[in-house]
Design an enzyme around this catalytic site. Structure first.
Site, PDB file in Angstrom:
ATOM      1  N   CYS A 141      33.978  39.080  38.681  1.00 41.53           N
ATOM      2  CA  CYS A 141      34.052  40.948  38.798  1.00 41.53           C
ATOM      3  C   CYS A 141      34.869  42.104  38.351  1.00 41.53           C
ATOM      4  CB  CYS A 141      33.097  41.059  40.209  1.00 41.53           C
ATOM      5  SG  CYS A 141      33.511  42.718  40.533  1.00 41.53           S
ATOM      6  N   CYS A 144      35.747  44.682  41.077  1.00 35.23           N
ATOM      7  CA  CYS A 144      37.071  43.624  42.292  1.00 35.23           C
ATOM      8  C   CYS A 144      37.842  43.349  41.659  1.00 35.23           C
ATOM      9  CB  CYS A 144      35.672  43.089  42.472  1.00 35.23           C
ATOM     10  SG  CYS A 144      33.737  43.000  42.655  1.00 35.23           S
ATOM     11  N   ASP A 145      38.658  42.670  41.019  1.00 30.62           N
ATOM     12  CA  ASP A 145      39.770  42.034  40.516  1.00 30.62           C
ATOM     13  C   ASP A 145      40.510  42.451  38.987  1.00 30.62           C
ATOM     14  OD1 ASP A 145      38.557  40.747  42.739  1.00 30.62           O
ATOM     15  OD2 ASP A 145      37.977  39.545  41.061  1.00 30.62           O
TER      16      ASP A 145
END
Length: 315
Positions: A141, A144-145
């Protein structure tokens, strides 16, 4: 039979943000929810080191700690948590009817309402250290990261819409992005391809596979084999993003609920109702697009509110 054949009002299958969010709302509405954790208690966030984009945590929070907090909050409102997996279900077609959830051949829970929050799991490419370094440089992701790799070099595996969307996102914050595509063409939409080709810091590698992940305790680089040239190159990167798709955890619902061609549960637009009365779906299991903890938690809330309204009609 479990619980002396008492018919429940709310059984939640799944224990990610969607599951625990629905549990909290259901408990506060006096539905006495039972939550069945499944094979991965806490869901995908338990494999994430830092959650940096969830509202209310200005310093970020460890993924495991975040899910432990969610569990504690649900327990504070007396959610009953069962650390097992569901074997199969028999869902009623009747409004106000009773659904049956089987934990094994002998244990069955009957409930008028079910919230399905079983999530999805990322497809992996099957190479050594891929799972070991998940959260240690390997991710599924970028939203997300990606922030953790700001101004660094990263790579993405995939040639579909998701891969190109993530490449476009990472190109804005990273120094260089290697886009590794197995075939000699993109499967993504033309508009996404157009945007990718305009980015000067995206290096597209067609006909290529990642053959090795380099590093001892965390990701340091990868080896890439080009099938057309027959050559292997090593690139040193801080992040490897795998974007070859997700698999919704809907195997036990295949003959019970209406699913789309990818296996995601189909819900009423803007709601969480499924094809069976009294059965609601929340989180990634019905969301192939966003797949964020915060959107999962939001639909968990929606599912509990939808179930509360449904039960009020059949008291």
């Amino acid at each position: 039979m479990l619980f002396k054949k008492k018919i429940q009002d709310c059984v939640i299958i799944g224990s990610g943000p969607a599951g625990y969010s629905s549990a909290i709302y259901a408990a506060r509405a006096d539905m006495n929810p039972i939550l069945i954790t499944g094979f991965q208690p806490g869901g995908q966030l338990t494999t994430t080191t830092d959650v940096d984009n969830y509202l209310g945590f200005p310093e970020g929070i460890n993924g495991n700690d975040f899910m432990k907090n969610c569990k504690k909050q649900a327990e504070r409102f007396n959610t009953k948590i069962i650390n097992q997996s569901v074997n199969h279900v028999i869902l009623s077609n009747k409004k106000g009817g009773t659904h049956r959830i089987f934990l094994d051949k002998k244990k069955c829970i009957e409930s008028r309402g079910i919230i399905v929050a079983t999530g999805s799991r990322p497809k992996l490419i099957g190479i050594n250290k891929e799972k070991k370094f998940m959260g240690l440089g390997v991710s599924c992701c970028a939203t997300c990261d990606g922030f953790f790799h700001k101004d660094k070099d990263v790579a993405i595996i995939g040639g579909g819409d998701t891969a190109l969307e993530e490449a476009n996102y990472l190109a804005k914050i990273c120094q260089k992005v290697y886009l590794i595509v197995r075939k000699n063409y993109f499967k993504a939409s033309k508009i996404l391809q157009y945007h990718i080709y305009k980015k000067n810091n995206i290096n597209i590698l067609f006909c290529s596979n990642v053959t090795e992940i380099i590093g001892d305790s965390f990701l340091e680089g990868i080896k890439i084999f080009n099938k057309k040239k027959g050559t292997t190159q090593t690139v040193f990167i801080s992040g490897l993003f795998i974007a070859v798709g997700h698999i919704p955890n809907t195997e036990i619902f295949q003959n019970e609920l209406e699913l789309d061609k990818r296996g995601y549960i189909i819900v009423k637009k803007g709601k969480t109702m499924t094809s069976k009365p009294g059965v609601f779906a929340a989180g990634d299991v019905q969301d192939p697009d966003y797949r964020q903890a915060i959107t999962s938690a939001g639909t968990g809330c929606m599912a509990a509110l939808d179930l509360e309204k449904y039960l009020s009609l059949y008291e």
